[in-house]
Design an enzyme around this catalytic site. Structure first.
Site, PDB file in Angstrom:
ATOM      1  N   SER A  61       0.854  -1.200   0.000  1.00  0.00           N
ATOM      2  CA  SER A  61       0.000   0.000   0.000  1.00  0.00           C
ATOM      3  C   SER A  61       0.883   1.239   0.000  1.00  0.00           C
ATOM      4  O   SER A  61       2.065   1.175   0.369  1.00  0.00           O
ATOM      5  CB  SER A  61      -0.847   0.010   1.284  1.00  0.00           C
ATOM      6  N   TYR A  99      -1.761   0.248  10.895  1.00  0.00           N
ATOM      7  CA  TYR A  99      -1.932  -0.226   9.511  1.00  0.00           C
ATOM      8  C   TYR A  99      -0.670   0.103   8.704  1.00  0.00           C
ATOM      9  O   TYR A  99      -0.152  -0.748   7.973  1.00  0.00           O
ATOM     10  CB  TYR A  99      -3.173   0.420   8.866  1.00  0.00           C
TER      11      TYR A  99
HETATM   12  P1  NDP Z   1     -11.494  -5.939   0.652  1.00  0.00           P
HETATM   13  O1  NDP Z   1     -11.976  -5.735   2.047  1.00  0.00           O
HETATM   14  O2  NDP Z   1     -12.438  -5.703  -0.452  1.00  0.00           O
HETATM   15  O3  NDP Z   1     -10.882  -7.410   0.512  1.00  0.00           O
HETATM   16  C1  NDP Z   1     -10.066  -7.955   1.519  1.00  0.00           C
HETATM   17  C2  NDP Z   1      -9.937  -9.458   1.307  1.00  0.00           C
HETATM   18  O4  NDP Z   1      -9.085  -9.987   2.333  1.00  0.00           O
HETATM   19  C3  NDP Z   1     -11.264 -10.184   1.399  1.00  0.00           C
HETATM   20  O5  NDP Z   1     -11.341 -11.138   0.361  1.00  0.00           O
HETATM   21  C4  NDP Z   1     -11.207 -10.882   2.750  1.00  0.00           C
HETATM   22  O6  NDP Z   1     -11.908 -12.114   2.665  1.00  0.00           O
HETATM   23  C5  NDP Z   1      -9.701 -11.126   2.890  1.00  0.00           C
HETATM   24  N1  NDP Z   1      -9.319 -11.288   4.283  1.00  0.00           N
HETATM   25  C6  NDP Z   1      -9.328 -10.347   5.262  1.00  0.00           C
HETATM   26  N2  NDP Z   1      -8.952 -10.889   6.440  1.00  0.00           N
HETATM   27  C7  NDP Z   1      -8.708 -12.214   6.193  1.00  0.00           C
HETATM   28  C8  NDP Z   1      -8.295 -13.301   6.998  1.00  0.00           C
HETATM   29  N3  NDP Z   1      -8.052 -13.142   8.305  1.00  0.00           N
HETATM   30  N4  NDP Z   1      -8.147 -14.512   6.421  1.00  0.00           N
HETATM   31  C9  NDP Z   1      -8.395 -14.682   5.118  1.00  0.00           C
HETATM   32  N5  NDP Z   1      -8.772 -13.684   4.283  1.00  0.00           N
HETATM   33  C10 NDP Z   1      -8.936 -12.473   4.819  1.00  0.00           C
HETATM   34  O7  NDP Z   1     -10.217  -4.991   0.512  1.00  0.00           O
HETATM   35  P2  NDP Z   1      -9.180  -4.736  -0.701  1.00  0.00           P
HETATM   36  O8  NDP Z   1      -9.438  -5.619  -1.834  1.00  0.00           O
HETATM   37  O9  NDP Z   1      -9.136  -3.283  -0.919  1.00  0.00           O
HETATM   38  O10 NDP Z   1      -7.821  -5.137   0.030  1.00  0.00           O
HETATM   39  C11 NDP Z   1      -6.934  -6.128  -0.441  1.00  0.00           C
HETATM   40  C12 NDP Z   1      -5.538  -5.769   0.001  1.00  0.00           C
HETATM   41  O11 NDP Z   1      -5.162  -4.520  -0.557  1.00  0.00           O
HETATM   42  C13 NDP Z   1      -5.348  -5.612   1.519  1.00  0.00           C
HETATM   43  O12 NDP Z   1      -4.112  -6.193   1.883  1.00  0.00           O
HETATM   44  C14 NDP Z   1      -5.317  -4.091   1.707  1.00  0.00           C
HETATM   45  O13 NDP Z   1      -4.589  -3.723   2.846  1.00  0.00           O
HETATM   46  C15 NDP Z   1      -4.638  -3.657   0.436  1.00  0.00           C
HETATM   47  N6  NDP Z   1      -4.830  -2.278  -0.007  1.00  0.00           N
HETATM   48  C16 NDP Z   1      -6.096  -1.758  -0.143  1.00  0.00           C
HETATM   49  C17 NDP Z   1      -6.245  -0.457  -0.595  1.00  0.00           C
HETATM   50  C18 NDP Z   1      -7.574   0.209  -0.736  1.00  0.00           C
HETATM   51  O14 NDP Z   1      -7.639   1.456  -0.678  1.00  0.00           O
HETATM   52  N7  NDP Z   1      -8.658  -0.530  -0.938  1.00  0.00           N
HETATM   53  C19 NDP Z   1      -5.080   0.340  -0.999  1.00  0.00           C
HETATM   54  C20 NDP Z   1      -3.814  -0.305  -0.790  1.00  0.00           C
HETATM   55  C21 NDP Z   1      -3.720  -1.574  -0.338  1.00  0.00           C
HETATM   56  P3  NDP Z   1     -12.852 -12.728   3.790  1.00  0.00           P
HETATM   57  O15 NDP Z   1     -13.484 -11.584   4.519  1.00  0.00           O
HETATM   58  O16 NDP Z   1     -13.800 -13.581   3.022  1.00  0.00           O
HETATM   59  O17 NDP Z   1     -11.911 -13.515   4.628  1.00  0.00           O
HETATM   60  C1  8X3 Z   2      -5.108   1.507   1.817  1.00  0.00           C
HETATM   61  C2  8X3 Z   2      -4.977   2.875   1.288  1.00  0.00           C
HETATM   62  O1  8X3 Z   2      -4.642   5.330   1.863  1.00  0.00           O
HETATM   63  O2  8X3 Z   2      -5.924   3.986   3.433  1.00  0.00           O
HETATM   64  O3  8X3 Z   2      -3.905   0.853   1.949  1.00  0.00           O
HETATM   65  O4  8X3 Z   2      -3.565   3.700   3.255  1.00  0.00           O
HETATM   66  S1  8X3 Z   2      -4.761   4.015   2.530  1.00  0.00           S
END
Ligand code: NDP
Ligand code: 8X3
Length: 251
Positions: free
Chosen positions: A139, A152
């Site tokens: 991220s 985070y």
């Molecule tokens: P979502 O919440 O849409 O998806 C997160 C996914 O992670 C879900 O499929 C969830 O599945 C899974 N997950 C969470 N906790 C667990 C666990 N304990 N075990 C197994 N699976 C888990 O978020 P994003 O797609 O946005 O996030 C994906 C990644 O990208 C993360 O690592 C996030 O930190 C990162 N990210 C996101 C950004 C954003 O602004 N959206 C920007 C930068 C990075 P389930 O609940 O079914 O377990």
């Molecule tokens: C998720 C994006 O801007 O909340 O990683 O850090 S931000």
């Protein structure tokens, strides 16, 4: 045919990456905790792309569950070529002193320890075949630190350190290690961060066009489609209206 395992495939980036890999013809292992979503995803991928798909329902925070899930894989799915460590979350957005310790645990256990468990489990087959590719979804929070996000940000800084460390240790085995570092992207991320408060989550993206999951799938597709001699270390991408974590040009 290449085999890819994607953690956190039930939503957001992981789901989009799964569809992108299916379009590329990969054999897929999709994982997450929500069994109903996994079943629906696997069915759709098989129907739309005629690819082989296995879904594994488990929590990446639990090493025993990770181990059992990986050990349950049938023979032709055991040789994993690409591991996408995507499962992750932010929990809460408060100053450190007002934050909840259970949120801290959840972020560190998922974003850092889950990544460690999965990488440790998948690596032996990659080392045996002297090839493979690990892609960690990091991220902008792994590069910058912003108010009310210290833990985070710490978890994603750890992801970046691990990406670099793994790249150093695994180069001798022909294994590539990459990361993708997105800025604000609208998925279920903010709903989870605000513990289910949909209105608060929506407000995060008011006045900007955020990234979407397809943008991140584009970056991952670019990484995995480079020739064998090219390794992408990291792709950083932001919405055009986001200069860094705190300078955001809202409409
Ligand atoms: P979502 O919440 O849409 O998806 C997160 C996914 O992670 C879900 O499929 C969830 O599945 C899974 N997950 C969470 N906790 C667990 C666990 N304990 N075990 C197994 N699976 C888990 O978020 P994003 O797609 O946005 O996030 C994906 C990644 O990208 C993360 O690592 C996030 O930190 C990162 N990210 C996101 C950004 C954003 O602004 N959206 C920007 C930068 C990075 P389930 O609940 O079914 O377990
Ligand atoms: C998720 C994006 O801007 O909340 O990683 O850090 S931000």
């Amino acid at each position: 045919m290449r085999t890819a395992l994607i953690t956190g495939a039930t939503s957001g980036f992981g789901r989009a990456i799964s569809f992108r890999f299916a379009r590329l013809g990969y054999r897929l292992i999709v994982t997450g905790r929500r069994a109903d979503r996994l079943a629906e995803l696997a069915k759709q991928l098989r129907t739309d792309f005629s690819v082989e798909v296995i879904s594994l329902c488990y929590d990446v925070r639990d090493n025993d569950s990770c181990t059992k899930a990986v050990q349950s894989l049938v023979e032709n799915f055991r040789q994993i070529d690409i591991l996408v460590n995507n499962a992750g979350l932010a929990a809460g957005a408060m100053p450190f002193e007002q934050s909840d310790l259970t949120d801290f645990d959840q972020m560190i256990d998922t974003n850092v320890k889950g990544l460690l468990y999965m990488t440790k489990l998948i690596l032996p087959t990659m080392i045996k075949q002297q090839s493979g590719h690990i892609i960690n979804i990091s991220s902008i929070a792994g590069i910058e630190v912003y108010p009310n996000g210290s833990v985070y940000c710490a978890s994603k800084h750890a992801v970046n350190a691990l990406t670099k460390g793994l790249r150093i240790d695994l180069v001798k085995h022909g294994i590539k290690v990459s990361s993708v570092s997105p800025g604000m992207a609208e998925t279920e991320f903010s709903i989870v961060r605000y513990h289910g408060d949909v209105e608060k989550a929506k407000a995060v993206y008011a006045g900007i066009e955020p990234l979407n999951a397809e943008d991140i799938a584009d970056a991952v597709e670019f990484i995995v489609t480079r020739p064998a001699h090219v390794s992408i270390n990291d792709i950083q991408l932001n919405p055009s209206q986001q200069a860094n974590t705190y300078i955001i040009q809202k409409n």
